[in-house]
Design a protein around this motif. Structure first.
Motif, mmCIF file in Angstrom:
data_model
loop_
_atom_site.group_PDB
_atom_site.id
_atom_site.type_symbol
_atom_site.label_atom_id
_atom_site.label_comp_id
_atom_site.label_asym_id
_atom_site.label_seq_id
_atom_site.Cartn_x
_atom_site.Cartn_y
_atom_site.Cartn_z
ATOM 1 N N LEU A 17 0.823 -1.210 0.000
ATOM 2 C CA LEU A 17 0.000 0.000 0.000
ATOM 3 C C LEU A 17 0.864 1.270 0.000
ATOM 4 O O LEU A 17 0.510 2.272 -0.644
ATOM 5 C CB LEU A 17 -0.932 -0.010 1.219
ATOM 6 C CG LEU A 17 -2.083 -1.030 1.198
ATOM 7 C CD1 LEU A 17 -2.801 -1.043 2.538
ATOM 8 C CD2 LEU A 17 -3.058 -0.722 0.070
ATOM 9 N N VAL A 18 1.969 1.236 0.711
ATOM 10 C CA VAL A 18 2.876 2.399 0.726
ATOM 11 C C VAL A 18 3.416 2.672 -0.667
ATOM 12 O O VAL A 18 3.431 3.826 -1.148
ATOM 13 C CB VAL A 18 4.027 2.162 1.737
ATOM 14 C CG1 VAL A 18 5.105 3.223 1.562
ATOM 15 C CG2 VAL A 18 3.498 2.177 3.159
ATOM 16 N N TYR B 205 0.718 4.003 -3.011
ATOM 17 C CA TYR B 205 0.350 5.391 -2.701
ATOM 18 C C TYR B 205 1.428 6.360 -3.180
ATOM 19 O O TYR B 205 1.125 7.438 -3.722
ATOM 20 C CB TYR B 205 0.136 5.535 -1.199
ATOM 21 C CG TYR B 205 -0.417 6.868 -0.784
ATOM 22 C CD1 TYR B 205 -1.773 7.152 -0.911
ATOM 23 C CD2 TYR B 205 0.420 7.853 -0.264
ATOM 24 C CE1 TYR B 205 -2.282 8.388 -0.531
ATOM 25 C CE2 TYR B 205 -0.083 9.087 0.108
ATOM 26 C CZ TYR B 205 -1.438 9.346 -0.017
ATOM 27 O OH TYR B 205 -1.946 10.572 0.348
ATOM 28 N N LEU C 48 2.170 7.820 6.859
ATOM 29 C CA LEU C 48 1.708 6.941 5.783
ATOM 30 C C LEU C 48 1.932 5.478 6.145
ATOM 31 O O LEU C 48 1.047 4.631 5.932
ATOM 32 C CB LEU C 48 2.449 7.288 4.494
ATOM 33 C CG LEU C 48 2.174 6.382 3.289
ATOM 34 C CD1 LEU C 48 0.709 6.450 2.890
ATOM 35 C CD2 LEU C 48 3.085 6.760 2.125
ATOM 36 N N CYS D 77 -1.073 2.716 6.645
ATOM 37 C CA CYS D 77 -1.114 1.495 5.838
ATOM 38 C C CYS D 77 -1.112 0.244 6.711
ATOM 39 O O CYS D 77 -1.809 -0.748 6.404
ATOM 40 C CB CYS D 77 0.086 1.467 4.886
ATOM 41 S SG CYS D 77 0.009 2.717 3.587
ATOM 42 N N MET E 218 -5.360 10.243 6.747
ATOM 43 C CA MET E 218 -4.419 9.517 5.897
ATOM 44 C C MET E 218 -4.992 8.159 5.492
ATOM 45 O O MET E 218 -4.800 7.710 4.347
ATOM 46 C CB MET E 218 -3.087 9.342 6.630
ATOM 47 C CG MET E 218 -2.026 8.603 5.846
ATOM 48 S SD MET E 218 -1.616 9.394 4.258
ATOM 49 C CE MET E 218 -0.696 10.833 4.836
ATOM 50 N N GLU E 219 -5.672 7.524 6.385
ATOM 51 C CA GLU E 219 -6.311 6.237 6.054
ATOM 52 C C GLU E 219 -7.327 6.421 4.928
ATOM 53 O O GLU E 219 -7.365 5.635 3.966
ATOM 54 C CB GLU E 219 -6.991 5.656 7.300
ATOM 55 C CG GLU E 219 -7.699 4.332 7.039
ATOM 56 C CD GLU E 219 -8.543 3.898 8.231
ATOM 57 O OE1 GLU E 219 -9.067 2.763 8.194
ATOM 58 O OE2 GLU E 219 -8.697 4.685 9.174
ATOM 59 N N SER F 130 -7.361 8.765 2.685
ATOM 60 C CA SER F 130 -6.647 9.118 1.457
ATOM 61 C C SER F 130 -6.062 7.885 0.786
ATOM 62 O O SER F 130 -6.138 7.737 -0.450
ATOM 63 C CB SER F 130 -5.544 10.126 1.772
ATOM 64 O OG SER F 130 -4.823 10.448 0.604
ATOM 65 N N VAL F 131 -5.485 6.960 1.553
ATOM 66 C CA VAL F 131 -4.907 5.734 0.984
ATOM 67 C C VAL F 131 -5.987 4.880 0.349
ATOM 68 O O VAL F 131 -5.827 4.334 -0.757
ATOM 69 C CB VAL F 131 -4.137 4.965 2.073
ATOM 70 C CG1 VAL F 131 -3.704 3.595 1.547
ATOM 71 C CG2 VAL F 131 -2.930 5.751 2.537
ATOM 72 N N VAL G 241 -6.242 3.715 -3.658
ATOM 73 C CA VAL G 241 -6.274 2.291 -4.031
ATOM 74 C C VAL G 241 -7.641 1.895 -4.579
ATOM 75 O O VAL G 241 -7.800 0.772 -5.087
ATOM 76 C CB VAL G 241 -5.870 1.437 -2.816
ATOM 77 C CG1 VAL G 241 -5.828 -0.036 -3.147
ATOM 78 C CG2 VAL G 241 -4.516 1.849 -2.306
#
Length: 507
Positions: free
Chosen positions: A315-316, A319, A333, A337, A371-372, A374-375, A379
């Motif tokens: 995931l990192v 992103y 981040l 993740c 941030m969660e 946004s990720v 995805v």
């Protein structure tokens, strides 16, 4: 049963209220005694209520007189109504039997007790229903009736185990019982004949017009056919069929294991990762390696699954290929993740406060949640990403590799997470290359045809990746990147990180 009570009561009345002469009783005296026994009379007392209760009991007592009457009445209803008529006739006979018994016994007792011969009782009203029994007939009737009563008591149970015969029932009903048994047996034989005829007709129909289900080629049941493993021709050199051997094990999902991993291979193209470091102005390969090392430490301290770690690193990278991140938010981040991956793959994921604590209070809960979100948007909420760790476990099991060899391959694969140069390769190829390098380091041979069959890759497809992984193991990192090496130096992981490295590979 019940006549004994009446007999005792009448004996007591005869002893107290009656007197006669000693000697032989005549017919006139006998008739008087019969009348006295049936309806005695005493001066100064009201004989109606008490004497009636003792000599002629009410209707309730007559129903209770036969001890087995309650049982036989219930059974008689089920057997039919023709049994009720002989019971009435028998009851009348028992009444005469009781009266005759009372006459003889009372006469005998009176012969011993009476001392005044001349006193005679007044004449009571005659009872029309009761008939006096002659003296000559008493000797013949009494023993026969007693014998009949004893026989009826001995025959309380009939030949049928479920039916009972009354104590007052005649012994001559055996013919009726036999006829009932013959009727029951006849009905059973008719039923069996009907079933045999039905089975014969079904067999004839099957032979003449076989259905597709009952055809001779499909004699096995559906369950047996489902349990039977498929018969597939394996390529030359493949030693065994792993899925067929574990066909009945539900945890192996051998029915569609190949389909699952082929599907994951097809999905790898949906998650491409390119060279994004040129776009990330504030980041470097060293910083990424440092972030992955910290994520491994979090996974070990929280005791998370290895799949959680691999998904978080994936995931990192996904992103960072699409969003530019500053140096200050890189750790945020990584924490976000890990938080997403743990909720996707863990049974009991850590709480938000735990990740904030791991970050040493550098971020707030609001920032972590943002941030969660946004990720997940980047995805497109698709977390079914193919992971190299899953492919490695599949390949090792199909090749029946030992646990220390598999642990060595895990160490090689997890160590490569910090290497930025390996992010462009597919996960299935990375798993195959890590397993081949572990086999080379253990001197267990090369890439076999069995591994080629289950992985779908030949040696030429993964040779470059194997050399790249071997170079990464020889590269000496700084002291800040020692988490993976220290982790696999433990006895739990067979101390695979301490094994000697190979300078040249025979592939």
């Amino acid at each position: 049963m019940a006549p004994s009570k009446v007999l005792n009561a009448q004996n007591k009345q005869s002893n107290v209220n009656m007197t006669t002469r000693k000697g032989i009783t005549t017919r006139s005296q006998n008739s008087l005694l019969n009348n006295v026994l049936m309806k005695p009379h005493v001066l100064g007392k009201d004989p109606c209520t008490k004497r009636k209760a003792e000599a002629s009991p009410p209707k309730e007592k007559t129903t209770k007189r036969s001890a087995l009457g309650n049982i036989t009445n219930a059974i008689g209803k089920t057997l039919g109504t023709h049994q009720q008529e002989p019971k009435k006739a028998v009851k009348r006979q028992t009444v005469t039997q009781v009266k005759s018994l009372t006459q003889t016994s009372s006469v005998r007792t009176l012969e011993k007790v009476v001392s005044k011969p001349e006193v005679a009782p007044p004449k009571p009203k005659p009872v029309p229903r009761v008939k006096a029994v002659k003296k000559n007939d008493e000797k013949t009737e009494i023993p026969n009736k007693i014998v009949n009563a004893r026989r009826s008591l001995d025959l309380e149970k009939s030949e049928d185990s479920s039916l009972y015969v009354s104590a007052l029932e005649d012994v001559g009903d055996e013919s009726v019982k036999k006829s009932r048994l013959s009727n029951i047996q006849g009905e059973e034989s008719e039923k069996t004949q009907k079933f045999e005829k039905i089975e014969e007709t079904e067999k004839e129909n099957e032979t003449s017009h076989p259905s597709p289900v009952t055809a001779p080629t499909e004699e096995k049941s559906i369950a047996a056919r489902l349990d039977a493993p498929p018969q597939e021709k394996l390529p030359e050199g493949v030693q065994w069929d792993f899925d067929t051997e574990n066909w009945l094990d539900p945890f192996q999902v051998s029915h569609y294991a190949m389909d699952i991993f082929n599907y994951l291979k097809d999905r790898e193209r949906l998650f491409p990762i390119g060279d994004y470091m040129e776009k990330q102005v504030c980041l470097s390969q060293w910083m990424r390696a440092l972030l992955v090392d910290w994520m491994v430490e979090v996974q070990e301290s929280f005791e998370l699954n290895h799949e959680t770690l691999y998904l978080a690193v994936k995931l990192v990278d996904l992103y960072l290929t699409k969003v530019t991140v500053g140096k200050e938010t890189l750790q945020l981040l990584g924490a976000a993740c890990l938080f997403i991956a743990s909720k996707y793959d863990e049974r009991i994921p850590p709480m938000v406060e735990d990740f904030l604590y791991i970050c040493d209070g550098a971020y707030t809960q609001r920032e972590l949640i943002r941030m969660e979100m946004s990720v997940l948007k980047v995805v497109d909420f698709d977390l079914g990403i193919p992971l190299s760790y899953r492919f490695l476990r599949r390949y090792a099991r199909c090749a029946k590799v030992s646990m220390p060899t598999l642990t060595l391959a895990r160490y090689v694969l997890e160590y490569s997470l910090m290497d930025y140069s390996t992010i462009m390769f597919s996960d299935s190829k990375m798993a195959a290359a890590a397993l081949l390098l572990a086999l080379q380091m253990k001197d267990l041979g090369g890439w076999t045809s069995t591994l080629e069959y289950y992985s779908g890759y030949k040696v030429d497809d993964i040779r470059d990746i194997v050399h790249l992984l071997n170079q990464g193991l020889h590269r000496k990192h700084k002291e800040a990147l020692t988490t993976v090496r220290n982790k696999y130096s433990h006895k739990i992981f067979f101390e695979v990180a301490k094994l000697p490295l190979k300078d040249t590979l025979d592939i």
